[in-house]
Design a protein around this motif. Structure first.
Motif, mmCIF file in Angstrom:
data_model
loop_
_atom_site.group_PDB
_atom_site.id
_atom_site.type_symbol
_atom_site.label_atom_id
_atom_site.label_comp_id
_atom_site.label_asym_id
_atom_site.label_seq_id
_atom_site.Cartn_x
_atom_site.Cartn_y
_atom_site.Cartn_z
ATOM 1 N N PHE A 51 0.870 -1.205 0.147
ATOM 2 C CA PHE A 51 0.065 0.064 0.140
ATOM 3 C C PHE A 51 1.144 1.089 0.101
ATOM 4 C CE2 PHE A 51 -2.332 3.342 2.363
ATOM 5 C CZ PHE A 51 -3.560 3.474 1.758
ATOM 6 N N ILE A 52 1.792 1.218 1.002
ATOM 7 C CA ILE A 52 2.455 2.363 1.019
ATOM 8 C C ILE A 52 3.332 2.736 0.020
ATOM 9 C CG2 ILE A 52 4.808 1.611 2.508
ATOM 10 C CD1 ILE A 52 2.480 4.845 3.425
ATOM 11 N N SER A 53 3.897 1.671 -0.513
ATOM 12 C CA SER A 53 4.972 1.484 -1.617
ATOM 13 C C SER A 53 4.203 2.395 -2.865
ATOM 14 C CB SER A 53 5.635 0.401 -2.050
ATOM 15 O OG SER A 53 4.730 -0.407 -2.190
ATOM 16 N N THR A 54 3.055 1.786 -3.243
ATOM 17 C CA THR A 54 2.385 2.237 -4.385
ATOM 18 C C THR A 54 1.815 3.878 -4.094
ATOM 19 O OG1 THR A 54 1.132 0.098 -4.703
ATOM 20 C CG2 THR A 54 0.215 1.824 -5.550
ATOM 21 N N TYR A 192 -3.004 -7.764 2.346
ATOM 22 C CA TYR A 192 -4.394 -8.522 3.381
ATOM 23 C C TYR A 192 -5.727 -8.355 2.247
ATOM 24 C CZ TYR A 192 -7.028 -9.626 7.298
ATOM 25 O OH TYR A 192 -7.975 -10.288 8.184
ATOM 26 N N GLU A 193 -5.702 -7.177 1.806
ATOM 27 C CA GLU A 193 -7.302 -7.134 1.236
ATOM 28 C C GLU A 193 -7.276 -7.780 -0.037
ATOM 29 O OE1 GLU A 193 -9.208 -2.966 -0.725
ATOM 30 O OE2 GLU A 193 -7.322 -2.756 0.427
ATOM 31 N N GLU A 194 -6.131 -8.059 -0.712
ATOM 32 C CA GLU A 194 -6.431 -8.721 -2.029
ATOM 33 C C GLU A 194 -6.634 -10.268 -1.537
ATOM 34 O OE1 GLU A 194 -2.595 -8.375 -3.857
ATOM 35 O OE2 GLU A 194 -3.223 -6.935 -5.210
ATOM 36 N N LYS A 195 -6.045 -10.718 -0.375
ATOM 37 C CA LYS A 195 -6.160 -12.163 -0.218
ATOM 38 C C LYS A 195 -7.834 -12.212 0.231
ATOM 39 C CE LYS A 195 -4.946 -15.308 3.687
ATOM 40 N NZ LYS A 195 -4.053 -15.587 4.666
ATOM 41 N N PHE A 196 -8.191 -11.495 0.978
ATOM 42 C CA PHE A 196 -9.607 -11.761 1.661
ATOM 43 C C PHE A 196 -10.781 -11.168 0.509
ATOM 44 C CE2 PHE A 196 -7.274 -12.240 5.410
ATOM 45 C CZ PHE A 196 -8.083 -13.032 6.191
ATOM 46 N N SER A 197 -10.490 -10.305 -0.308
ATOM 47 C CA SER A 197 -11.370 -9.890 -1.341
ATOM 48 C C SER A 197 -11.577 -11.152 -2.182
ATOM 49 C CB SER A 197 -11.033 -8.818 -2.222
ATOM 50 O OG SER A 197 -11.131 -7.528 -1.294
ATOM 51 N N SER A 198 -10.288 -11.885 -2.479
ATOM 52 C CA SER A 198 -10.447 -13.131 -3.249
ATOM 53 C C SER A 198 -11.302 -14.235 -2.813
ATOM 54 C CB SER A 198 -9.120 -13.627 -3.450
ATOM 55 O OG SER A 198 -8.565 -14.238 -2.501
ATOM 56 N N PHE A 199 -11.394 -14.246 -1.360
ATOM 57 C CA PHE A 199 -12.487 -15.063 -0.682
ATOM 58 C C PHE A 199 -13.628 -14.589 -0.466
ATOM 59 C CE2 PHE A 199 -8.564 -16.343 1.958
ATOM 60 C CZ PHE A 199 -7.986 -17.399 0.929
#
Length: 219
Positions: A51-54, A192-199
């Motif tokens: 997040f922060i690097s983007t 974390y968001e990518e992982k849980f959004s995929s679920f």
């Protein structure tokens, strides 16, 4: 999952000036640390830094500070920002409990709180990073009009946080209970968001702005 201790992480961080290992000595000196007068935005609990690097890559005229407790995750943030050649990020290993000890009044222009521990037990609620106890700390160093961007996958935490922000004089500027479907186009996903959004987990998100009269009341 518990992170395995990486004994090499702290020495690697210590060799890079983008790691601030003595943050309590830098209170009121962050413009000197960055070497410019650009606004300072802070992420509380940065994970491995996607997040922060983007954000930092997209906004070179903003200075970013990424805070987390574990060297084991921060070392990967450091590597990521170095791979991208970013000079506008600093990382700090510390307990967020002491956040008010490293910034002085009006030093910070934006706060990001992404997927903090929900602390579901009532006796632990005061440890939430959106709890009034923490919001009072933030009000001591953020500017009037500062926005706090808050994301969580936890329904109870989000519902309670809506009340917390209102109680402490933050105006709700935006709210969604399903960020993926909201059409909010400024979103940058965390790991974390990518992982849980995929679920199929729905991500809750809000923007809360400190009103000037509330800031003045704290002074």
């Amino acid at each position: 999952m518990r992170l395995r201790k990486k004994w090499w992480a702290r020495p690697e961080m210590a060799e890079d000036e983008k790691s601030i290992l003595n943050p309590f000595e830098q209170k009121g000196k962050w413009k000197e640390i960055f070497g410019n007068d650009h606004p300072i935005h802070v992420e509380l609990g940065c994970g491995k830094g996607q997040f922060i690097s983007t954000l930092a890559k997209e906004n070179p005229d903003i200075n970013y500070i990424a805070i987390d407790l574990k060297d084991e995750v921060l070392v990967f943030v450091l590597r990521k920002i170095n791979e991208l050649g970013l000079t506008n990020v600093r990382i700090i290993p510390m307990f967020i409990e002491r956040i008010d000890e490293i910034f002085t009044e009006n030093e910070v222009s934006k706060l990001y709180i992404n997927f903090c521990n929900p602390w579901p037990k009532a006796s632990h609620n005061k440890r939430r990073l959106t709890h009034p106890r923490f919001l009072k700390k933030y009000k001591g160093f953020i500017r009037p009009g500062t926005e706090v961007w808050f994301k969580t996958d936890d329904d109870d935490l989000f519902a309670a946080s809506l009340d917390y922000f209102n109680e402490e004089g933050f105006r709700e500027m935006y709210r969604t209970f399903d960020l993926e479907e909201s059409g909010f186009n400024e979103n940058i996903k965390t790991e974390y968001e990518e992982k849980f959004s995929s679920f199929g987990v729905k991500i809750k998100f809000g923007i809360f702005k400190l009103q000037e009269e509330q800031k003045n009341d704290e002074c």
